[in-house]
Design an enzyme around this catalytic site. Structure first.
Site, PDB file in Angstrom:
ATOM      1  N   GLY A  76      34.744  30.570 -50.229  1.00 14.18           N
ATOM      2  CA  GLY A  76      35.059  29.317 -49.847  1.00 14.18           C
ATOM      3  C   GLY A  76      34.324  28.086 -50.383  1.00 14.18           C
ATOM      4  CB  ILE A 103      26.447  28.349 -43.084  1.00 11.54           C
ATOM      5  CG1 ILE A 103      25.218  28.760 -43.722  1.00 11.54           C
ATOM      6  CG2 ILE A 103      27.240  27.087 -43.432  1.00 11.54           C
ATOM      7  CD1 ILE A 103      25.517  29.084 -45.293  1.00 11.54           C
ATOM      8  CB  SER A 104      30.393  30.080 -39.237  1.00 12.81           C
ATOM      9  OG  SER A 104      29.955  30.998 -40.401  1.00 12.81           O
ATOM     10  CG  ASP A 136      21.613  18.607 -39.597  1.00 10.59           C
ATOM     11  OD1 ASP A 136      22.698  17.919 -39.959  1.00 10.59           O
ATOM     12  OD2 ASP A 136      21.630  19.489 -38.679  1.00 10.59           O
ATOM     13  NE  ARG A 183      25.309  15.435 -44.122  1.00 10.50           N
ATOM     14  CZ  ARG A 183      25.846  16.396 -43.456  1.00 10.50           C
ATOM     15  NH1 ARG A 183      25.643  16.762 -42.258  1.00 10.50           N
ATOM     16  NH2 ARG A 183      26.718  16.511 -43.956  1.00 10.50           N
ATOM     17  CG  HIS A 190      24.269  21.654 -37.527  1.00  2.00           C
ATOM     18  ND1 HIS A 190      24.156  20.913 -38.526  1.00  2.00           N
ATOM     19  CD2 HIS A 190      25.757  22.003 -38.174  1.00  2.00           C
ATOM     20  CE1 HIS A 190      25.099  20.432 -39.370  1.00  2.00           C
ATOM     21  NE2 HIS A 190      26.059  21.338 -39.266  1.00  2.00           N
ATOM     22  CG  MET A 226      26.673  24.153 -45.925  1.00  2.00           C
ATOM     23  SD  MET A 226      25.182  23.451 -44.887  1.00  2.00           S
ATOM     24  CE  MET A 226      24.185  25.075 -45.177  1.00  2.00           C
TER      25      MET A 226
HETATM   26  P1  NAD Z   1      36.316  27.141 -46.444  1.00  3.75           P
HETATM   27  O1  NAD Z   1      37.476  27.315 -45.780  1.00  3.75           O
HETATM   28  O2  NAD Z   1      36.161  26.424 -47.935  1.00  3.75           O
HETATM   29  O3  NAD Z   1      35.684  28.609 -46.932  1.00  3.75           O
HETATM   30  C1  NAD Z   1      35.760  29.378 -45.778  1.00  3.75           C
HETATM   31  C2  NAD Z   1      35.746  31.151 -46.206  1.00  3.75           C
HETATM   32  O4  NAD Z   1      35.737  31.964 -45.272  1.00  3.75           O
HETATM   33  C3  NAD Z   1      37.099  31.133 -46.877  1.00  3.75           C
HETATM   34  O5  NAD Z   1      37.058  31.504 -48.303  1.00  3.75           O
HETATM   35  C4  NAD Z   1      37.846  31.864 -46.080  1.00  3.75           C
HETATM   36  O6  NAD Z   1      38.803  33.016 -46.742  1.00  3.75           O
HETATM   37  C5  NAD Z   1      36.572  32.759 -45.328  1.00  3.75           C
HETATM   38  N1  NAD Z   1      36.760  33.732 -44.554  1.00  3.75           N
HETATM   39  C6  NAD Z   1      37.523  33.382 -43.245  1.00  3.75           C
HETATM   40  N2  NAD Z   1      37.508  34.449 -42.309  1.00  3.75           N
HETATM   41  C7  NAD Z   1      36.717  35.299 -43.063  1.00  3.75           C
HETATM   42  C8  NAD Z   1      36.353  36.780 -42.794  1.00  3.75           C
HETATM   43  N3  NAD Z   1      36.758  37.335 -41.370  1.00  3.75           N
HETATM   44  N4  NAD Z   1      35.634  37.507 -43.464  1.00  3.75           N
HETATM   45  C9  NAD Z   1      35.174  36.884 -44.666  1.00  3.75           C
HETATM   46  N5  NAD Z   1      35.637  35.749 -45.066  1.00  3.75           N
HETATM   47  C10 NAD Z   1      36.442  35.010 -44.396  1.00  3.75           C
HETATM   48  O7  NAD Z   1      35.411  26.409 -45.503  1.00  3.75           O
HETATM   49  P2  NAD Z   1      33.676  25.895 -45.890  1.00  3.75           P
HETATM   50  O8  NAD Z   1      33.884  24.553 -46.326  1.00  3.75           O
HETATM   51  O9  NAD Z   1      33.082  26.955 -46.892  1.00  3.75           O
HETATM   52  O10 NAD Z   1      33.072  25.889 -44.411  1.00  3.75           O
HETATM   53  C11 NAD Z   1      32.742  26.933 -44.015  1.00  3.75           C
HETATM   54  C12 NAD Z   1      32.116  27.089 -42.612  1.00  3.75           C
HETATM   55  O11 NAD Z   1      30.728  26.146 -43.067  1.00  3.75           O
HETATM   56  C13 NAD Z   1      32.785  26.202 -41.757  1.00  3.75           C
HETATM   57  O12 NAD Z   1      32.795  26.454 -40.564  1.00  3.75           O
HETATM   58  C14 NAD Z   1      32.059  24.874 -41.650  1.00  3.75           C
HETATM   59  O13 NAD Z   1      32.318  23.957 -40.588  1.00  3.75           O
HETATM   60  C15 NAD Z   1      30.558  25.218 -42.003  1.00  3.75           C
HETATM   61  N6  NAD Z   1      29.530  24.362 -42.157  1.00  3.75           N
HETATM   62  C16 NAD Z   1      28.422  24.526 -41.829  1.00  3.75           C
HETATM   63  C17 NAD Z   1      27.351  23.377 -42.268  1.00  3.75           C
HETATM   64  C18 NAD Z   1      26.114  23.483 -41.507  1.00  3.75           C
HETATM   65  O14 NAD Z   1      25.300  22.567 -41.582  1.00  3.75           O
HETATM   66  N7  NAD Z   1      25.577  24.684 -40.857  1.00  3.75           N
HETATM   67  C19 NAD Z   1      27.711  22.546 -43.107  1.00  3.75           C
HETATM   68  C20 NAD Z   1      28.656  22.649 -43.668  1.00  3.75           C
HETATM   69  C21 NAD Z   1      29.944  23.550 -43.289  1.00  3.75           C
HETATM   70  C1  LMR Z   2      28.093  19.185 -41.730  1.00  4.86           C
HETATM   71  O1  LMR Z   2      27.105  18.707 -41.047  1.00  4.86           O
HETATM   72  O2  LMR Z   2      28.414  18.589 -42.858  1.00  4.86           O
HETATM   73  C2  LMR Z   2      28.729  20.319 -41.181  1.00  4.86           C
HETATM   74  O3  LMR Z   2      28.464  20.909 -40.049  1.00  4.86           O
HETATM   75  C3  LMR Z   2      30.265  20.303 -41.387  1.00  4.86           C
HETATM   76  C4  LMR Z   2      31.032  19.359 -40.536  1.00  4.86           C
HETATM   77  O4  LMR Z   2      31.957  19.544 -39.823  1.00  4.86           O
HETATM   78  O5  LMR Z   2      30.528  18.193 -40.273  1.00  4.86           O
END
Ligand code: NAD
Ligand code: LMR
Length: 334
Positions: A11, A122-123, A155, A158, A186, A236
């Site tokens: 992803g 992270i999700s 966070d 940032r 978060h 991230m």
């Molecule tokens: P993205 O859609 O680009 O990538 C997510 C990946 O997960 C995809 O490649 C998808 O195929 C994969 N996926 C989905 N279901 C799956 C499964 N069952 N098994 C394995 N892989 C699976 O999204 P992204 O931009 O990489 O963001 C991912 C997550 O991280 C989001 O939920 C987003 O909100 C979160 N996020 C958290 C933070 C934080 O500070 N904690 C920051 C940014 C994003």
């Molecule tokens: C962030 O803080 O950037 C992540 O949690 C992604 C989002 O949905 O804002």
């Protein structure tokens, strides 16, 4: 030998994080799992010359649990960015419907196949996905409170950058790294920036409030700018890398490291946590000390202003609601 596995490796976060970890000498084996494209991603990364073993795994179909088993077996650390990101107009909580199930099923596999691994989630929504992970691991009888982390490092990144901006870049972000931090959760105003002595640089409420708001809603800034093409990925991946690289010093070299993460505090050794936190919530992002065995200590930051205390109390209420949502997802609402 250290094996690190990323679940969701193909992803927006997964790919740059895979690249960064490919270049990390503390990792001997990098395992990349996703439901799509990891074979290509790992083939690409495998051309970067390093002694590290690398392999990509994609399940054959929805019932294939064998592939994830091989991907996870022997992992010392598992990083989970699997799940959907936000689009403009969505809150992180809007992701719950889909991501709760993804995290629960992936954690189930982690619990079965590498129960001793350090788990970095992270999700989103982190405030709920971490309790989901904890409850799922408890159901399997393999929960170790010292090894489950919700990653809130972005966070902190940032805060360092935006604070430096508001001080007209007179202070380097490197100096701020060890001096300022975010606690709480978060999402929005569950994020509490704590800026220590830098408070004295804000003579007017307006610029201070602007800084706090920008940190709390930094995610929205990126979601809006990406205009439907996802949320923060590169920053991230950098944040997760900073956390994981630090954690690897504890895992590989048994160093005692300091970090900040969203953890389940009530089953851990704590120091000076105020009653207004421990009475109302079992989870909070706080400074932690970690060694090879996992979290040794959870602490409260040394000094908070009155305003920071008020924000923290508000964050406690927010986190509490999100945690219940995660708990109920695993156990069913009462
Ligand atoms: P993205 O859609 O680009 O990538 C997510 C990946 O997960 C995809 O490649 C998808 O195929 C994969 N996926 C989905 N279901 C799956 C499964 N069952 N098994 C394995 N892989 C699976 O999204 P992204 O931009 O990489 O963001 C991912 C997550 O991280 C989001 O939920 C987003 O909100 C979160 N996020 C958290 C933070 C934080 O500070 N904690 C920051 C940014 C994003
Ligand atoms: C962030 O803080 O950037 C992540 O949690 C992604 C989002 O949905 O804002």
């Amino acid at each position: 030998m250290v094996k690190a596995t990323i679940l969701g490796a193909a992803g927006g976060i997964g790919q740059p994080l895979s690249l960064l970890l490919r270049l990390n000498k503390k990792i001997d084996e990098l395992s990349l799992y996703d439901i799509v494209n990891t074979v290509g991603v790992s083939a690409d990364l495998s051309h970067i010359p390093t002694p590290q073993l690398i392999k990509g795994y994609v399940p054959k179909d929805k019932s294939d649990n064998e592939t994830i088993k091989i991907a996870l077996q022997g992992s010392d650390i598992v990083i989970i960015p699997a799940g959907i990101p936000r689009k403009p107009g969505m809150t992180r909580d809007d992701l719950f419907k889909i991501n709760a199930g993804i995290v629960k099923s992936l954690i189930h596999q982690v619990g079965i196949n590498c129960p001793n691994a350090f788990i970095c989630i992270i999700s989103n929504p982190v405030n709920s996905t971490v309790p989901i992970a904890v409850e799922e691991l408890k159901k399997l009888g393999v929960y170790n409170p010292k090894k489950v982390f919700g990653i809130t490092t972005l966070d902190n990144l940032r805060l360092e950058q935006f604070l430096s901006d508001s001080l007209n870049n007179k202070v380097s972000t490197t100096d701020l790294y060890n001096d300022v931090l975010t606690i709480g959760g978060h999402s929005g105003d569950s994020i509490v920036p704590v800026i220590n002595s830098w408070n004295k640089n804000f003579n007017d409420n307006e610029s201070y409030d602007k800084l706090i708001n920008r940190v709390q809603f930094g995610g929205d800034e990126v979601v809006k700018a990406k205009d439907g093409k996802g949320s923060a990925t590169l920053s991230m991946a950098t944040a997760a890398y900073r956390f994981v690289d630090n954690l690897l010093d504890a895992i590989k070299f048994n160093k005692i490291i300091k970090e900040v993460a969203f953890v389940k505090i009530d089953e851990l050794e704590t120091f000076k946590l105020p009653f207004f936190i421990t009475k109302h919530t079992q989870y909070f992002s706080l400074p932690i000390t970690i060694d090879q065995e996992g979290i040794k200590l959870v602490e409260f930051p040394g000094y908070l202003t009155e305003k920071e205390v008020l924000m923290t109390k508000h964050a406690v209420e927010k986190v509490k609601v999100d945690v219940s949502k995660g708990f109920n997802f695993v156990h069913g609402s009462k």
